[in-house]
Design a protein around this motif. Structure first.
Motif, short mmCIF file in Angstrom:
data_model
loop_
_atom_site.label_atom_id
_atom_site.label_comp_id
_atom_site.label_asym_id
_atom_site.label_seq_id
_atom_site.Cartn_x
_atom_site.Cartn_y
_atom_site.Cartn_z
N LEU A 86 -5.70 10.30 -3.90
CA LEU A 86 -4.81 9.21 -3.55
C LEU A 86 -5.49 8.22 -2.62
O LEU A 86 -5.38 7.01 -2.81
CB LEU A 86 -3.53 9.74 -2.92
N SER A 87 -6.18 8.70 -1.61
CA SER A 87 -6.86 7.79 -0.69
C SER A 87 -7.98 7.04 -1.41
O SER A 87 -8.25 5.88 -1.11
CB SER A 87 -7.41 8.53 0.52
N THR A 109 2.49 1.64 -3.40
CA THR A 109 1.49 2.07 -4.37
C THR A 109 1.16 3.54 -4.18
O THR A 109 1.03 4.28 -5.16
CB THR A 109 0.21 1.21 -4.26
N MET A 110 1.04 3.98 -2.94
CA MET A 110 0.77 5.38 -2.64
C MET A 110 1.90 6.27 -3.17
O MET A 110 1.65 7.30 -3.78
CB MET A 110 0.60 5.59 -1.14
N THR A 111 3.14 5.84 -2.97
CA THR A 111 4.29 6.60 -3.48
C THR A 111 4.25 6.66 -5.00
O THR A 111 4.46 7.73 -5.59
CB THR A 111 5.61 5.95 -3.01
N ILE A 161 -6.19 4.25 -3.38
CA ILE A 161 -5.66 3.23 -2.48
C ILE A 161 -6.76 2.33 -1.95
O ILE A 161 -6.56 1.14 -1.78
CB ILE A 161 -4.90 3.91 -1.31
N ARG A 208 0.83 -1.21 0.00
CA ARG A 208 0.00 0.00 0.00
C ARG A 208 0.86 1.26 0.00
O ARG A 208 0.60 2.19 -0.74
CB ARG A 208 -0.97 0.00 1.18
N SER A 209 1.91 1.28 0.82
CA SER A 209 2.74 2.48 0.86
C SER A 209 3.52 2.67 -0.44
O SER A 209 3.68 3.79 -0.91
CB SER A 209 3.68 2.45 2.06
#
Length: 81
Positions: A42-43, A23-25, A46, A20-21
């Motif tokens: 972004l949220s 993918t967020m980046t 995700i 998840r982190s």
């Protein structure tokens, strides 16, 4: 195989710590946004549901008979081809 619904369940099922982190980046670095609220977008991405499908490669003859082109038949059910 368990059902994969979102990035959290994908991360847990395949033991991918940091999925998840990461993918967020990736999204933060590469997502074009027309809105001013990129944190919301972004949220949203995700937590979006994931769809999985099975793929079967099918060789289809070309129109001028000089070989084949690979087509990918996709199935979104839990059944295999």
């Amino acid at each position: 195989m368990h059902h994969i619904y979102d990035l959290r369940s994908l991360e847990a099922e395949y033991q991918l710590p940091g999925m998840r982190s990461l993918t967020m980046t990736y999204l933060a670095d590469n997502l074009y946004s027309a809105s001013n609220n990129t944190a919301f977008e972004l949220s949203h991405w995700i937590s979006a549901p994931l769809d999985a499908f099975n793929t079967l490669q099918v060789a289809v003859p070309t129109f001028n008979d000089d070989g084949n082109t690979i087509h990918h038949a996709r199935c979104t059910s839990l059944e295999l081809f």
